[in-house]
Design a protein around this motif. Structure first.
Motif, mmCIF file in Angstrom:
data_model
loop_
_atom_site.group_PDB
_atom_site.id
_atom_site.type_symbol
_atom_site.label_atom_id
_atom_site.label_comp_id
_atom_site.label_asym_id
_atom_site.label_seq_id
_atom_site.Cartn_x
_atom_site.Cartn_y
_atom_site.Cartn_z
ATOM 1 N N GLU A 126 0.843 -1.196 0.000
ATOM 2 C CA GLU A 126 0.000 0.000 0.000
ATOM 3 C C GLU A 126 0.876 1.243 0.000
ATOM 4 O OE1 GLU A 126 -2.456 -0.261 3.441
ATOM 5 O OE2 GLU A 126 -3.999 -1.481 2.454
ATOM 6 N N TYR A 127 0.366 2.313 -0.598
ATOM 7 C CA TYR A 127 1.037 3.617 -0.585
ATOM 8 C C TYR A 127 0.005 4.676 -0.204
ATOM 9 C CZ TYR A 127 4.502 1.095 -3.359
ATOM 10 O OH TYR A 127 5.408 0.182 -3.802
ATOM 11 N N GLU A 128 0.472 5.726 0.424
ATOM 12 C CA GLU A 128 -0.421 6.825 0.794
ATOM 13 C C GLU A 128 -0.072 8.076 0.016
ATOM 14 O OE1 GLU A 128 -0.660 7.673 4.914
ATOM 15 O OE2 GLU A 128 -1.677 5.791 5.430
ATOM 16 N N GLY B 208 -2.239 13.966 2.859
ATOM 17 C CA GLY B 208 -2.945 15.246 2.882
ATOM 18 C C GLY B 208 -4.231 15.269 2.089
ATOM 19 N N PHE B 209 -4.663 14.135 1.529
ATOM 20 C CA PHE B 209 -5.875 14.127 0.707
ATOM 21 C C PHE B 209 -6.739 12.923 1.072
ATOM 22 C CE2 PHE B 209 -2.569 16.334 -1.620
ATOM 23 C CZ PHE B 209 -3.209 17.513 -1.963
ATOM 24 N N ASP B 210 -8.016 12.950 0.600
ATOM 25 C CA ASP B 210 -8.971 11.931 1.011
ATOM 26 C C ASP B 210 -9.317 10.929 -0.086
ATOM 27 O OD1 ASP B 210 -9.183 13.048 3.534
ATOM 28 O OD2 ASP B 210 -10.727 14.462 2.882
ATOM 29 N N GLY B 211 -8.967 11.177 -1.324
ATOM 30 C CA GLY B 211 -9.343 10.267 -2.404
ATOM 31 C C GLY B 211 -8.339 10.326 -3.537
ATOM 32 N N VAL B 212 -8.235 9.234 -4.307
ATOM 33 C CA VAL B 212 -7.330 9.161 -5.456
ATOM 34 C C VAL B 212 -8.175 8.790 -6.671
ATOM 35 C CG1 VAL B 212 -5.336 8.004 -6.464
ATOM 36 C CG2 VAL B 212 -5.394 8.473 -4.003
ATOM 37 N N GLN C 206 2.595 14.534 -7.123
ATOM 38 C CA GLN C 206 3.628 13.527 -7.378
ATOM 39 C C GLN C 206 4.250 13.122 -6.041
ATOM 40 O OE1 GLN C 206 7.391 14.686 -9.099
ATOM 41 N NE2 GLN C 206 7.454 12.862 -10.394
ATOM 42 N N THR C 207 4.324 11.804 -5.803
ATOM 43 C CA THR C 207 4.949 11.304 -4.580
ATOM 44 C C THR C 207 5.957 10.227 -4.940
ATOM 45 O OG1 THR C 207 3.423 9.467 -4.158
ATOM 46 C CG2 THR C 207 2.752 11.646 -3.388
ATOM 47 N N ASP C 208 6.883 9.972 -4.012
ATOM 48 C CA ASP C 208 7.730 8.791 -4.176
ATOM 49 C C ASP C 208 7.013 7.611 -3.524
ATOM 50 O OD1 ASP C 208 8.101 8.994 -1.425
ATOM 51 O OD2 ASP C 208 10.074 9.951 -1.606
ATOM 52 N N LEU C 209 7.605 6.438 -3.606
ATOM 53 C CA LEU C 209 6.926 5.243 -3.105
ATOM 54 C C LEU C 209 6.966 5.132 -1.589
ATOM 55 C CD1 LEU C 209 7.898 2.630 -5.838
ATOM 56 C CD2 LEU C 209 5.945 4.177 -5.707
ATOM 57 N N ASN D 279 -12.726 7.145 -1.340
ATOM 58 C CA ASN D 279 -12.980 7.326 0.092
ATOM 59 C C ASN D 279 -11.715 7.211 0.942
ATOM 60 O OD1 ASN D 279 -12.705 4.602 -0.506
ATOM 61 N ND2 ASN D 279 -13.996 3.943 1.203
ATOM 62 N N THR D 280 -10.545 7.106 0.298
ATOM 63 C CA THR D 280 -9.305 6.973 1.058
ATOM 64 C C THR D 280 -8.134 7.468 0.219
ATOM 65 O OG1 THR D 280 -7.790 5.382 2.098
ATOM 66 C CG2 THR D 280 -9.071 4.582 0.239
ATOM 67 N N ASN D 281 -7.077 7.910 0.887
ATOM 68 C CA ASN D 281 -5.875 8.354 0.180
ATOM 69 C C ASN D 281 -4.873 7.214 -0.005
ATOM 70 O OD1 ASN D 281 -4.997 8.060 2.814
ATOM 71 N ND2 ASN D 281 -3.790 9.937 2.834
ATOM 72 N N THR D 282 -5.286 5.990 0.283
ATOM 73 C CA THR D 282 -4.404 4.824 0.156
ATOM 74 C C THR D 282 -4.527 4.211 -1.239
ATOM 75 O OG1 THR D 282 -4.584 4.315 2.514
ATOM 76 C CG2 THR D 282 -3.847 2.546 1.055
#
Length: 580
Positions: free
Chosen positions: A323-325, A328-332, A354-357, A569-572
């Motif tokens: 899993e990655y997060e 600061g946000f609630d949905g992807v 943009q995020t790293d892993l 419903n999730t930032n994951t």
């Protein structure tokens, strides 16, 4: 029994078609004695090498033999054969010619050696032709034949599109004609109603005059003087004026101003992109040789690579890998994986992150995107994303420079996908409540528009997510149509998938190495991810609420054939293994 062939009948790659040159031997030969200038079979070769007189002779495979120097008489010394080459004059001569003054002091070489060397060089060139030039040319010929079929298919598609546009214009002309005829009918009815009223008014006046004449005729002979006196005083003797009525003004028809060019514009444009044609790829000779004669190691690697797709299949269960997060946000709502191991994710309110892993935010850009697949990573590693408000597509280079890449005119770009196969860019757009897909090459030149099917029906309403399958099919997720719409690479409609038994609201979509189509169903909490084959047949419900997936919006498959899923419903972002 096989008949012996003459040497002129030997196939190019033959080694054992001719009869052995040893007396009374009828076996086919495979070898050649360069000293005896004789073809021999395997058994005679063994005997040849055991014989004291010939055991030191050079015996080679027939194809590697030294060519026998043709026998030719010297023109100056007719009793002598040509057997030397004058290196300075570069002409063949006999041994007697070496004493001539024109060859005095010159160097000479054995003509048979020169001839053998030249034959060897010719054989090398023949090998090059047969192993590289000819098969490569045949490959080009096949490629051209394939292009001929492709061009015919594309041109037939264009002809179909023109006919479809023409039918649409005809229907529109018929509709406008009916409206105008109806307008004329109403105007005629109004004018005739006015004229009929005027006619009735005049008829009433004429009838009144007739009655007045009768009245006047009765006055000269009154029955009594009182009646005459009354008549002379009465206003009835006054003739009323003729009613005033206006003459109607009929409408005037003004012919439309149009030309052949105006009509042509209604039927679309046929344009050839203003790009320099790419030269066909011709593999280098050394690469071609390697490919034609791979080493054992390379053959093993090729077999392993080619076996990957054949050995992969759907797993009996789906396993969570990691899993990655997106902090600061609630949905992807859409995911793009870059080659550098970084993740681009679109979240609420148009933020593109943009995020790293490890979940560290590296960059954030404000965009006009919402619940759409509005970004993708190109073959060059750049990120491109749509700006539907300004009707442009922007590019972000690895050094984080943002530039305007493509202008989309009157159409608002929603979704985008960069092909992993050829680098083409597919863009889903909308205008006036209709959608279309436009294909650009990797330099941003428009090369194809896909909007209607063969019956003239609009294919798309709101192409929110888009991808390409391994067979070149363009797959679009259209939530307004409640369907996944799939066309082939020429733009012909193949099928539309509308769900599996319940209301279907498709969002994120991707394909895998086996040609599967994976699509998110946002409205169904129990059946969030559907798995289809490349022909649109439903295979299974890949992810369900039991796997922790409830509101999926985005899916993509990485190079290791893992499935990445983002939810509303999730930032994951969760990664699953579903192939084995």
């Amino acid at each position: 029994m096989m008949m012996a062939l003459s040497e002129s009948q030997i196939p190019p790659d033959a080694q054992h078609y001719l009869v052995c040159g040893t007396e009374d031997c009828e076996r086919n030969y495979q070898f050649y004695c360069n000293d005896c200038h004789q073809s021999i079979c395997e058994q005679c070769r063994d005997e040849h090498q055991k014989n004291k007189k010939t055991k030191n002779h050079e015996v080679v495979p027939y194809k590697q033999r030294k060519r026998l120097l043709p026998v030719e008489k010297c023109k100056i010394h007719p009793t002598r054969h040509l057997e030397l080459l004058c290196e300075e004059c570069q002409i063949p001569i006999c041994s007697n010619c070496t004493g001539a003054k024109e060859h005095h002091g010159h160097a000479f070489t054995d003509l048979e050696l020169v001839f053998a060397e030249k034959c060897s060089l010719c054989q090398i060139e023949i090998t090059k032709i047969r192993s590289y030039f000819e098969p490569t040319s045949q490959d080009l010929k096949k490629e051209i034949s394939g292009d001929v079929k492709e061009i015919k298919k594309i041109m037939e598609g264009i002809r179909t599109s023109i006919r479809t546009e023409a039918e649409a214009v005809k229907k529109l002309v018929d509709t406008v004609t009916s409206d105008k005829i109806e307008q004329v009918d109403k105007m005629e009815q109004s004018l005739l109603q006015t004229l009929n009223g005027q006619r009735q008014k005049i008829n009433d006046y004429i009838n009144y005059l007739s009655d007045l004449i009768q009245t006047f005729n009765g006055y000269p002979s009154p029955s009594n003087i009182q009646q005459l006196t009354f008549a002379l005083k009465s206003e009835i003797l006054i003739i009323p004026p003729i009613p005033e009525i206006s003459k109607p003004v009929p409408p005037v028809f003004t012919a439309g101003q149009y030309s052949k060019e105006d009509v042509a514009k209604l039927l679309g444009r046929i344009t050839v992109p203003n790009t320099k044609p790419e030269n066909r790829k011709i593999k280098p000779m050394e690469i071609a040789s390697t490919q034609m004669k791979p080493s054992g190691k390379h053959r093993k690697q090729d077999r392993e690579n080619s076996d990957v797709n054949q050995t992969l299949s759907l797993s009996s269960s789906v396993t969570k890998v990691r899993e990655y997060e997106v902090p600061g946000f609630d949905g992807v709502y859409h995911i793009s994986l870059s080659q550098s191991g970084r993740l681009w994710a679109s979240v609420l309110y148009g933020d593109l992150v943009q995020t790293d892993l490890q979940g560290n935010q590296l960059q954030k850009i404000q965009t006009s995107g919402e619940y759409e697949g509005y970004h993708t990573v190109t073959q060059d590693g750049d990120l491109i994303y749509t700006d539907k408000d300004n009707k442009v597509i922007n590019r972000i280079t690895p050094d984080n420079t943002i530039t305007e890449f493509i202008k989309t005119g009157d159409w608002a770009p929603l979704s985008i996908h960069s092909s992993h196969n050829h680098g083409d860019i597919l863009v889903g757009m909308i205008k006036n409540r209709e959608g279309k897909v436009t294909r650009y090459n990797k330099t941003g030149t428009e090369i194809q528009n896909i909007q209607r099917d063969n019956k003239g029906q609009v294919l798309y309403s709101e192409p929110r997510y888009i991808t390409e399958n391994i067979n070149g099919d363009v797959c679009v997720s259209d939530s307004n149509k409640h369907a996944v719409v799939v066309v082939d690479k020429s733009g012909q409609h193949r099928f539309s998938y509308t769900g599996h038994g319940s209301r279907f609201y498709p969002y994120g979509i991707c394909t895998d190495v086996l040609g599967h189509i994976l699509v998110c169903d946002d409205i169904s909490e129990t059946v969030p991810v559907h798995l289809l084959d490349k022909d649109g047949q439903f295979l299974s419900l890949l992810l369900t609420e039991q796997q922790g997936v409830k509101y999926p919006y985005s899916v993509c498959v990485d190079d290791e054939n893992n499935l990445w899923v983002g939810q509303g419903n999730t930032n994951t972002v969760t990664v699953y293994k579903y192939l084995q």
